[in-house]
Every structure is written in C-alpha cells, then in structure tokens.
Scaffold this motif. Structure first.
Motif, mmCIF file in Angstrom:
data_model
loop_
_atom_site.group_PDB
_atom_site.id
_atom_site.type_symbol
_atom_site.label_atom_id
_atom_site.label_comp_id
_atom_site.label_asym_id
_atom_site.label_seq_id
_atom_site.Cartn_x
_atom_site.Cartn_y
_atom_site.Cartn_z
ATOM 1 N N ALA A 88 75.557 -41.833 -21.473
ATOM 2 C CA ALA A 88 74.926 -42.030 -20.166
ATOM 3 C C ALA A 88 73.923 -40.917 -19.910
ATOM 4 O O ALA A 88 74.138 -39.759 -20.300
ATOM 5 N N PRO A 89 72.781 -41.239 -19.250
ATOM 6 C CA PRO A 89 71.806 -40.186 -18.947
ATOM 7 C C PRO A 89 72.338 -39.245 -17.879
ATOM 8 O O PRO A 89 73.242 -39.594 -17.108
ATOM 9 N N ALA A 90 71.790 -38.058 -17.839
ATOM 10 C CA ALA A 90 72.156 -37.118 -16.784
ATOM 11 C C ALA A 90 71.799 -37.714 -15.424
ATOM 12 O O ALA A 90 70.734 -38.301 -15.262
ATOM 13 N N HIS A 91 72.721 -37.615 -14.456
ATOM 14 C CA HIS A 91 72.567 -38.177 -13.111
ATOM 15 C C HIS A 91 72.522 -39.702 -13.160
ATOM 16 O O HIS A 91 71.850 -40.336 -12.349
ATOM 17 N N GLY A 92 73.246 -40.289 -14.122
ATOM 18 C CA GLY A 92 73.284 -41.738 -14.234
ATOM 19 C C GLY A 92 74.575 -42.211 -14.864
ATOM 20 O O GLY A 92 75.452 -41.410 -15.232
ATOM 21 N N ARG A 93 74.729 -43.533 -15.024
ATOM 22 C CA ARG A 93 75.925 -44.127 -15.598
ATOM 23 C C ARG A 93 75.543 -45.146 -16.655
ATOM 24 O O ARG A 93 74.438 -45.696 -16.649
ATOM 25 N N LYS A 94 76.482 -45.374 -17.593
ATOM 26 C CA LYS A 94 76.311 -46.328 -18.682
ATOM 27 C C LYS A 94 77.394 -47.387 -18.562
ATOM 28 O O LYS A 94 78.564 -47.087 -18.322
ATOM 29 N N PHE A 95 77.004 -48.660 -18.754
ATOM 30 C CA PHE A 95 77.936 -49.783 -18.721
ATOM 31 C C PHE A 95 77.839 -50.535 -20.042
ATOM 32 O O PHE A 95 76.772 -50.986 -20.439
ATOM 33 N N SER A 97 80.588 -50.817 -23.863
ATOM 34 C CA SER A 97 81.223 -49.956 -24.868
ATOM 35 C C SER A 97 81.187 -50.554 -26.259
ATOM 36 O O SER A 97 81.704 -49.949 -27.198
ATOM 37 N N LYS A 98 80.604 -51.736 -26.443
ATOM 38 C CA LYS A 98 80.510 -52.343 -27.763
ATOM 39 C C LYS A 98 79.111 -52.143 -28.313
ATOM 40 O O LYS A 98 78.117 -52.328 -27.606
ATOM 41 N N TYR A 99 79.085 -51.747 -29.605
ATOM 42 C CA TYR A 99 77.808 -51.400 -30.223
ATOM 43 C C TYR A 99 77.474 -52.324 -31.391
ATOM 44 O O TYR A 99 76.749 -51.931 -32.306
ATOM 45 N N LEU A 100 78.044 -53.533 -31.420
ATOM 46 C CA LEU A 100 77.744 -54.479 -32.488
ATOM 47 C C LEU A 100 76.399 -55.153 -32.233
ATOM 48 O O LEU A 100 75.861 -55.131 -31.118
ATOM 49 N N VAL A 101 75.853 -55.778 -33.265
ATOM 50 C CA VAL A 101 74.554 -56.446 -33.159
ATOM 51 C C VAL A 101 74.610 -57.517 -32.079
ATOM 52 O O VAL A 101 75.542 -58.330 -32.050
ATOM 53 N N GLY A 102 73.621 -57.494 -31.173
ATOM 54 C CA GLY A 102 73.546 -58.471 -30.105
ATOM 55 C C GLY A 102 74.166 -58.006 -28.805
ATOM 56 O O GLY A 102 73.928 -58.612 -27.758
ATOM 57 N N HIS A 103 74.965 -56.926 -28.817
ATOM 58 C CA HIS A 103 75.576 -56.429 -27.593
ATOM 59 C C HIS A 103 74.575 -55.593 -26.799
ATOM 60 O O HIS A 103 73.674 -54.968 -27.363
ATOM 61 N N GLU A 104 74.779 -55.568 -25.467
ATOM 62 C CA GLU A 104 73.879 -54.845 -24.572
ATOM 63 C C GLU A 104 74.600 -53.684 -23.910
ATOM 64 O O GLU A 104 75.814 -53.746 -23.672
ATOM 65 N N VAL A 105 73.820 -52.647 -23.598
ATOM 66 C CA VAL A 105 74.310 -51.501 -22.841
ATOM 67 C C VAL A 105 73.373 -51.314 -21.654
ATOM 68 O O VAL A 105 72.146 -51.334 -21.814
ATOM 69 N N HIS A 106 73.934 -51.174 -20.441
ATOM 70 C CA HIS A 106 73.145 -51.084 -19.214
ATOM 71 C C HIS A 106 73.269 -49.678 -18.622
ATOM 72 O O HIS A 106 74.303 -49.018 -18.769
ATOM 73 N N PHE A 107 72.207 -49.256 -17.898
ATOM 74 C CA PHE A 107 72.153 -47.924 -17.312
ATOM 75 C C PHE A 107 71.753 -48.026 -15.844
ATOM 76 O O PHE A 107 70.974 -48.899 -15.453
ATOM 77 N N THR A 108 72.278 -47.149 -15.019
ATOM 78 C CA THR A 108 71.864 -46.991 -13.629
ATOM 79 C C THR A 108 71.731 -45.509 -13.327
ATOM 80 O O THR A 108 72.311 -44.663 -14.035
ATOM 81 N N CYS A 109 70.944 -45.190 -12.277
ATOM 82 C CA CYS A 109 70.756 -43.807 -11.870
ATOM 83 C C CYS A 109 71.435 -43.570 -10.525
ATOM 84 O O CYS A 109 71.548 -44.490 -9.702
ATOM 85 N N SER A 110 71.869 -42.364 -10.296
ATOM 86 C CA SER A 110 72.522 -42.015 -9.045
ATOM 87 C C SER A 110 71.508 -42.018 -7.910
ATOM 88 O O SER A 110 70.294 -42.015 -8.128
ATOM 89 N N GLN A 111 72.004 -42.041 -6.672
ATOM 90 C CA GLN A 111 71.124 -42.040 -5.509
ATOM 91 C C GLN A 111 70.281 -40.779 -5.485
ATOM 92 O O GLN A 111 70.767 -39.675 -5.736
#
Length: 442
Positions: A88-95, A97-111
């Motif tokens: 996850a980036p600093a001051h943010g979150r990662k959603f 946990s699977k890293y196989l081909v075709g899987h997605e990872v999403h990010f958000t930033c704090s207020q």
C-alpha cells in the motif's frame, strides 16, 4: 538369438573338416562337443548378466520418472503465472491479496491526500503489473498558487489567505493599489463605495473587498470601489453583455430593454411586446392594430379612387376588389382585379437575402385556372432596388429583400401577378407590402 547364431556358425565351421580323411588328423567328436558346451555356458552367462543390467537400468529409470511426477505442479505454475507482491502507498490503503494473472489490486488515499497514478493495477501474463506505482500526495489549498502578483499563500483551516506585496491588494492580490482609479471604477458616487473587510494574519493586517468591488487607495487608507462590469466587458471585447443596455449597480449590473420590449428569462435578451395581442393599444373602432417593433400602429387602408372606368369596393379590412367593368371600356379589364394590403414588422439590419412575402393564384372551384403566371415589382420608388421578385414554383412568386435596412423607417413596395390562358391576358392582382422597420436589431 545371438547364442544360437554363434553355435550355428561353429557347427558350420567344424563341418568343414572331413573326419573320414585320416591324413588330416580330424578332432575327436566328443572333444568337439565338449568345447561347444563350454562355449554355450559362457555365452549364456553373458546373456544373463546383460539381462540383469537392463533390468537394473529400467528400474532406475522408473524411479526417476516417479520422482519427477511427484514434484508440486501448483508451485511451478505459480512461479510462472504470478506477479510480485504490492504494498500500500504511504497515506493510503491496498485492497486485494491475490497476485495471479488476471487478478486486480485496488488503492485508495486517506483524507487530505490525492492519488497520483492508477487506482487499479492488473497482473499481466508476463508476470508484471499494469500501470505505475501509486503515490498519495498531500492536498494543499495553496498547491494551486491562488495568490497572484507574487503574493504569499498562508494556509488556514480549509481556507487560505494571501499576503500581498506592496502596491497589490485583494483576496488574491489581483488589484493594484493606486491613487488614480481605473476607467472602469465608479469613484464619484458614495453609493458605489464600501469599507474593506480587514483581519490580522500573522501580525499583519489583510484587507479584502466584496465581489464586484476592488481595492483602491494606499495600504493605510484603502477603500473598496465598485467595478463597472459594463465598462470592463466593453474593454475586454467579449461580445454583448446585454441584448440592449447594460446598467451598472453597486457590486453588480443588470440588463434593460427599450420601451415596448421585455427582458427574457436569461436576464440578457429582449423580446418585443405584442400590444395588439394583449389588447394594450388605443386603436379606434374601424381601424386594425398592427404590432411593430417596440410599439403598434392603427391602420385602415383605403381602396384607390376611381380611375377611368375602374372602381373598387372594400371586401375585407385588407382587400379591395374591382367592380365589374363596363362593356365598352377597354382599359378597365387591365386594371388590377384585386388589391391586398400587407404589413410586416422587421428588425433593423435583417440578414439578407430574406424572403418577405409570397404571392400565389387561387381559382374558384369548377372554373379553369390560368396556365401561366407572371410576377413583377409594380411600384416602390427608390426602394425597388432593394428587392427582387422571383418565381419559387409554377404557381408562386416570392418578394426577396436583397439589401439590409436600418430603422426606424417605413417602406412600401407593390408586387403584381398577371394571369394568362393560351397566352391571352386574363387578370392582374396587386399586393401592397408595407415594411415597418424597428430601430433595434432584435
């Protein structure tokens, strides 16, 4: 097969000896058989050892294949079809946990932070992530540099203040402090002046004006003067601010329309008031109200007086018909059979060419009509050059304005239509078109 083949060769070799020939000293038959048995035992032992070696080699090969088949297939595919872990980036979150081909990872930033980079990354077939790394950057109200003319931005809670350099003022340091007011400033009327709103920021006094005002004077003696939006808009040449007239008021402006017009919902455009339609006219009985741009006219057209043997009678408020001609008259049949009157209200500087009027024939039921028509301009004085009369189809002629007209003025033009049957003149019809041109272009 190899042993039997070897014995066969030996027997053929021994048969070459002729044991009946005593001179050759033939070997004893029993001795030969003994040699053959020894050779057969020798070859059989070699064959047993060869077969045992093959068996051992086959057993080792089978064990090796079993060992290879038992290796974990999931780990092998995972190493070949997965992407490296993401954090996850600093001051943010990662959603995700699977890293196989075709899987997605999403990010958000704090207020209070804004995302730079893609909010979603996908594991690709080449074991790499799509996009670039995500960064959450601090959102600052001063990041957009709202202060102009080298002003310094000072942040407060969800807002900012501009510390302006010398000779500059305003909420964004947009106004130059000066003793001589600009041309678009209203100075002589006290109703167009306001005291500035001042506050201390970091031990320094900062003053600002309401919308529609600008700071004037020195830093010690400043005042908010009205901005004349009507003059500013003229200077910027951005087009008409109002359809007719712009009126400056303290802190703002409004548009006005001339007498006989009303302001539309957009608060800028004007529309003519139809006094005839809403019964706001003073036309007497026997006259007809004609709406014009900004006003109205009361009209009562008269039929032309008798000329020669032709006389007319009024059949409607705007039409006259010729009385029957005397049998002995030769000129009466060539006079206009009908005369109609038309009134058109036009804006000033109407875009040309513009079709103003159409004229067509009308035949009574059961009577044969003319087989040809001729159209032309019969009168209008000097104004005739501003018009042309042309046929639009076999039965219709059009009066077209070819030069723009400026108002206020009134013009009159006469157009005629002649009917022919078998190339013989039948009748003529006359239309008098009166143009009432407004002084305004709307």
């Amino acid at each position: 097969m190899k042993l039997s083949y070897t014995v066969f060769l030996l027997l053929n070799f021994l048969s070459l000896y002729d044991c009946n020939d005593a001179a050759q000293g033939c070997m004893d038959k029993h001795r030969v058989m003994g040699i053959l048995r020894q050779m057969e035992k020798f070859l059989k032992g070699q064959e047993i050892r060869f077969t045992e070696g093959l068996r051992i080699m086959k057993s080792k090969l089978t064990n090796l294949q079993n060992s290879v088949s038992k290796l974990p297939q999931a780990d092998q595919s995972s190493s070949q079809s997965s992407c490296p872990p993401l954090v996850a980036p600093a001051h943010g979150r990662k959603f995700g946990s699977k890293y196989l081909v075709g899987h997605e990872v999403h990010f958000t930033c704090s207020q209070g932070y804004r995302m730079i980079g893609p909010g979603t990354r996908v594991c690709q077939e080449n074991s790499t992530w799509s996009g670039v790394s995500v960064v959450c950057k601090d959102v600052s109200v001063c990041a957009s540099n709202p202060c102009q003319n080298a002003g310094t931005c000072v942040e407060a809670l969800n807002q900012y203040k501009c510390t302006c350099p010398h000779n500059w003022s305003g909420s964004q340091c947009q106004y130059q402090t000066q003793t001589a007011p600009p041309e678009w400033s209203v100075m002589n009327d006290p109703a167009f002046s306001r005291k500035p709103r001042c506050a201390k920021v970091d031990r320094a006094q900062q003053c600002s004006c309401d919308a529609g005002f600008h700071m004037s004077g020195t830093s010690d003696n400043s005042i908010c003067q009205d901005v004349n939006e009507c003059e500013v808009y003229k200077a910027e040449r951005g087009g008409p601010l109002c359809g007719h007239a712009c009126v400056n008021v303290p802190g703002s402006y409004h548009c006005s329309c001339p007498t006989g017009y009303k302001l539309l919902a957009d608060a800028r455009s004007c529309e003519d008031v139809d006094e005839c339609l809403i019964q706001q006219h003073n036309c007497s009985r026997g006259t007809t109200c004609i709406n014009t741009g900004g006003g109205f006219q009361c009209v009562n057209p008269e039929c032309p007086s008798s000329h020669g043997n032709a006389s007319y009678v009024k059949t409607s408020p705007f039409q006259c018909e010729r009385n029957p001609c005397p049998m002995e008259s030769r000129s009466c049949p060539f006079a206009a059979k009908t005369i109609s009157y038309h009134y058109l209200s036009l804006p000033s500087n109407l875009r040309t060419p513009a079709t103003l009027f159409r004229m067509a024939t009308a035949t009574a039921p059961g009577r044969p009509g003319p087989d040809s028509l001729r159209f032309g301009i019969a009168g209008g004085g000097d104004a005739r050059s501003m018009f042309v009369m042309q046929r639009s189809d076999r039965q219709t002629g059009e009066l077209i304005l070819v030069q723009p007209l400026r108002g206020p003025q009134e013009l009159s033009v006469e157009v005629e239509m002649s009917e022919y049957a078998d190339r013989t003149f039948q009748a003529k019809h006359l239309a008098r078109v009166n143009l009432l041109i407004s002084p305004y272009e709307f």
